[in-house]
Design a protein around this motif. Structure first.
Motif, PDB file in Angstrom:
ATOM      1  N   LEU A  39       0.788  -1.230   0.000  1.00 57.58           N
ATOM      2  CA  LEU A  39       0.000   0.000   0.000  1.00 57.58           C
ATOM      3  C   LEU A  39       0.820   1.280   0.000  1.00 57.58           C
ATOM      4  O   LEU A  39       0.314   2.326  -0.394  1.00 57.58           O
ATOM      5  CB  LEU A  39      -0.922   0.022   1.229  1.00 57.58           C
ATOM      6  CG  LEU A  39      -1.838  -1.189   1.426  1.00 57.58           C
ATOM      7  CD1 LEU A  39      -2.667  -1.010   2.688  1.00 57.58           C
ATOM      8  CD2 LEU A  39      -2.731  -1.384   0.216  1.00 57.58           C
ATOM      9  N   GLY A  40       2.071   1.225   0.465  1.00 62.43           N
ATOM     10  CA  GLY A  40       2.835   2.438   0.677  1.00 62.43           C
ATOM     11  C   GLY A  40       3.648   2.865  -0.521  1.00 62.43           C
ATOM     12  O   GLY A  40       3.326   2.552  -1.672  1.00 62.43           O
ATOM     13  N   THR A  41       4.731   3.619  -0.261  1.00 56.67           N
ATOM     14  CA  THR A  41       5.587   4.052  -1.360  1.00 56.67           C
ATOM     15  C   THR A  41       6.523   2.926  -1.782  1.00 56.67           C
ATOM     16  O   THR A  41       6.685   2.647  -2.959  1.00 56.67           O
ATOM     17  CB  THR A  41       6.395   5.304  -0.968  1.00 56.67           C
ATOM     18  OG1 THR A  41       7.037   5.076   0.293  1.00 56.67           O
ATOM     19  CG2 THR A  41       5.496   6.516  -0.866  1.00 56.67           C
ATOM     20  N   LEU A  71       1.393   3.752  -3.490  1.00 51.33           N
ATOM     21  CA  LEU A  71       1.554   5.208  -3.431  1.00 51.33           C
ATOM     22  C   LEU A  71       2.567   5.703  -4.449  1.00 51.33           C
ATOM     23  O   LEU A  71       2.387   6.773  -5.043  1.00 51.33           O
ATOM     24  CB  LEU A  71       1.971   5.651  -2.031  1.00 51.33           C
ATOM     25  CG  LEU A  71       0.886   5.831  -0.972  1.00 51.33           C
ATOM     26  CD1 LEU A  71       1.489   6.402   0.306  1.00 51.33           C
ATOM     27  CD2 LEU A  71      -0.248   6.726  -1.462  1.00 51.33           C
ATOM     28  N   MET A  72       3.637   4.931  -4.677  1.00 47.83           N
ATOM     29  CA  MET A  72       4.637   5.376  -5.647  1.00 47.83           C
ATOM     30  C   MET A  72       4.128   5.211  -7.076  1.00 47.83           C
ATOM     31  O   MET A  72       4.468   6.017  -7.961  1.00 47.83           O
ATOM     32  CB  MET A  72       5.956   4.642  -5.452  1.00 47.83           C
ATOM     33  CG  MET A  72       7.110   5.232  -6.262  1.00 47.83           C
ATOM     34  SD  MET A  72       7.461   6.995  -5.901  1.00 47.83           S
ATOM     35  CE  MET A  72       8.318   6.861  -4.328  1.00 47.83           C
ATOM     36  N   ARG A  80       5.325   0.786 -11.667  1.00 48.78           N
ATOM     37  CA  ARG A  80       4.220  -0.057 -11.231  1.00 48.78           C
ATOM     38  C   ARG A  80       4.485  -0.629  -9.835  1.00 48.78           C
ATOM     39  O   ARG A  80       5.614  -0.974  -9.493  1.00 48.78           O
ATOM     40  CB  ARG A  80       3.987  -1.207 -12.215  1.00 48.78           C
ATOM     41  CG  ARG A  80       5.146  -2.187 -12.336  1.00 48.78           C
ATOM     42  CD  ARG A  80       4.742  -3.403 -13.158  1.00 48.78           C
ATOM     43  NE  ARG A  80       4.471  -3.076 -14.543  1.00 48.78           N
ATOM     44  CZ  ARG A  80       3.375  -3.440 -15.183  1.00 48.78           C
ATOM     45  NH1 ARG A  80       2.441  -4.132 -14.563  1.00 48.78           N
ATOM     46  NH2 ARG A  80       3.206  -3.134 -16.448  1.00 48.78           N
ATOM     47  N   ALA A  81       3.414  -0.701  -9.054  1.00 50.06           N
ATOM     48  CA  ALA A  81       3.489  -1.409  -7.786  1.00 50.06           C
ATOM     49  C   ALA A  81       3.703  -2.893  -8.082  1.00 50.06           C
ATOM     50  O   ALA A  81       3.067  -3.456  -8.981  1.00 50.06           O
ATOM     51  CB  ALA A  81       2.201  -1.212  -6.988  1.00 50.06           C
ATOM     52  N   VAL A  99      -4.615  11.814  -0.551  1.00 55.79           N
ATOM     53  CA  VAL A  99      -3.890  12.050   0.693  1.00 55.79           C
ATOM     54  C   VAL A  99      -3.337  10.702   1.154  1.00 55.79           C
ATOM     55  O   VAL A  99      -4.064   9.704   1.197  1.00 55.79           O
ATOM     56  CB  VAL A  99      -4.806  12.670   1.761  1.00 55.79           C
ATOM     57  CG1 VAL A  99      -4.071  12.813   3.090  1.00 55.79           C
ATOM     58  CG2 VAL A  99      -5.332  14.021   1.283  1.00 55.79           C
ATOM     59  N   ALA A 100      -2.068  10.668   1.487  1.00 56.86           N
ATOM     60  CA  ALA A 100      -1.379   9.391   1.730  1.00 56.86           C
ATOM     61  C   ALA A 100      -2.092   8.534   2.768  1.00 56.86           C
ATOM     62  O   ALA A 100      -2.414   7.367   2.516  1.00 56.86           O
ATOM     63  CB  ALA A 100       0.067   9.650   2.138  1.00 56.86           C
ATOM     64  N   GLY A 101      -2.317   9.088   3.951  1.00 56.05           N
ATOM     65  CA  GLY A 101      -2.936   8.297   5.011  1.00 56.05           C
ATOM     66  C   GLY A 101      -4.339   7.855   4.670  1.00 56.05           C
ATOM     67  O   GLY A 101      -4.733   6.717   4.970  1.00 56.05           O
TER      68      GLY A 101
END
Length: 330
Positions: A209-211, A252-253, A262-263, A314-316
Motif C-alpha cells: 500500500l505504501g511508497t 503510493l509510488m 508499477r506497484a 492524501v497518503a494516510g
C-alpha cells in the motif's frame, strides 16, 4: 530479459560520476516500469541487526498462543501480533485463491512513535506498539533494526528522486513523519501447520500500500515470486548468501509517478510437499514505508509521470481507505 532485476550499491551511487549515475538510473527506471522492484546493497545495515530481530521474532512466535493473544492487534492498521491470516495488501484481481482462506504466516507489527498532539490522528496513523513483557529483547532488536530501515528508506527516496531527475529531497520532504510498519513474518513449516488445504499460499498475490517496502529475506530460503506482463509469475534472482535487501514498489509510488512505475505484484507460494519441503520454515523482515499521513500525493505530470491521469490522494487516507478503516467516528 524482462526477468533481470538490477542491483544498486548505495555506496557506489553516492560516489558515482555522472555517466555511472545515468547507467544506474536507466536500469532502475526500466525495472520499475516493467516489474516494480530492484535489489539493494551497500546499505550498511549490519547482518547481526537483522538476525537479532529475526531470532527475537521467532522466539515470540513460539510462545503459547494464549500468551501471544495478549498482544493481538485490534484492527487492520494496528500494531502487535496477528495470527495466521489473510494478507492485508490489495488482493490480485486475477488470482483464483479462496478469499476466505488465511495466508500461512503469523506476523508481529511495530510502528513509529511519532505524536502530533491530535489524539484521534495519532490513534489512526501512529497506533501504539504492543511490546511483549515476556520478551523485552524483541523491542530492543526492533528499535535497533528499524533505525537502520528509516535511514535506508530516506536514501531510497533520494535515489528514486535522482532517477526521475527531481530534487533529491522531493520525496523525503513529504516523509518527515512518515507512517511505516516493521513486520516480522513467520512462515511455519507445513509439518507444524498440518493439513493446509489445496491452493493455500504463505502470502497470496497482492501489491503493497505504501511508497515502497524493504524486504530482508532469510538467507538460504526461497519462495518469493513476482509478476510482470512479459513473463507472468517468476522467482527473481536473489543473492541468498548476501545482505541484499529487496526494494518493492507500492501503490503510493505508482500513484505518485502517475503509472510510470508499477506497484509490484508478488506472492509467496507454500513449500511443495512433493519436493520434500514440508519441514522448511522462514522468518522475513518486512519494512513498509509510506509518507506523511497528511501528504497530498499529486501524480507527477508527463514526461516525468506516466500520463495515466490518476487522481491525487492524501497518503494516510489512501492507505486506510484500502484497508477499510473508517476515517470518521461511527
Amino acid at each position: 530479459m524482462s526477468t533481470d532485476i538490477p542491483t544498486v550499491d548505495l555506496q557506489e551511487w553516492r560516489h558515482a560520476d555522472l555517466d555511472r549515475l545515468d547507467e544506474i538510473a536507466w536500469a532502475v527506471d526500466l525495472a520499475l516500469r516493467e516489474t516494480g522492484m530492484f535489489l539493494l546493497t551497500g546499505h550498511d545495515v549490519p547482518r547481526s541487526s537483522g538476525e537479532d530481530l529475526r531470532d527475537a521474532g521467532l522466539s515470540f512466535f513460539r510462545l503459547p498462543r494464549e500468551t501471544k493473544l495478549r498482544y493481538e492487534i485490534q484492527g487492520q492498521y494496528d500494531n502487535g501480533w496477528r495470527e495466521v491470516h489473510r494478507n492485508v495488501g490489495i488482493p490480485d484481481a486475477a488470482a483464483n485463491d479462496d478469499d476466505s482462506a488465511p495466508d500461512l504466516h503469523e506476523s508481529f507489527y511495530a510502528g513509529p512513535t511519532h505524536r502530533t498532539g491530535d489524539a484521534r490522528a495519532d490513534g489512526l496513523f501512529y497506533p501504539a506498539n504492543r511490546w511483549p513483557a515476556e520478551l523485552p529483547r524483541l523491542r530492543a532488536a526492533a528499535d535497533a533494526y528499524t533505525a537502520h530501515m528509516v535511514r535506508v528508506a530516506e536514501q531510497v527516496n533520494s535515489l528514486l528522486a535522482d532517477v526521475l531527475e527531481l530534487p533529491r529531497d522531493f520525496f523525503n520532504s513529504l516523509s518527515r513523519k512518515a507512517t511505516w510498519t516493521q513486520n516480522v513474518s513467520w512462515y511455519p513449516s507445513l509439518a507444524r501447520l498440518g493439513q493446509t488445504g489445496t491452493g493455500r499460499m504463505r502470502n497470496a498475490p497482492h501489491t503493497d500500500l505504501g511508497t515502497f517496502t524493504l524486504l530482508n529475506r532469510q538467507p538460504g530460503k526461497g519462495g518469493l515470486e513476482v509478476w510482470n506482463e512479459a513473463e507472468g509469475w517468476f522467482p527473481p534472482v536473489y543473492a541468498r548468501d548476501s545482505d541484499t535487501l529487496i526494494v518493492i514498489l507500492g501503490d503510493l509510488m505508482e500513484l505518485w509517478t502517475d503509472g510510470r512505475w508499477r506497484a509490484l505484484r508478488h506472492r509467496v507460494p507454500a513449500p511443495r510437499v512433493d519436493a520434500g519441503e514440508e519441514d522448511e520454515e522462514q522468518v522475513s523482515l518486512v519494512f513498509f514505508f509510506e509518507a506523511d499521513p497528511q501528504a497530498l500525493i499529486e501524480p507527477l505530470p508527463a514526461p516525468v509521470g506516466g500520463g495515466r491521469g490518476m487522481a491525487p490522494a492524501v497518503a494516510g487516507e489512501s492507505i486506510l481507505g484500502k484497508l477499510g478503516v473508517p476515517l470518521t467516528p461511527a
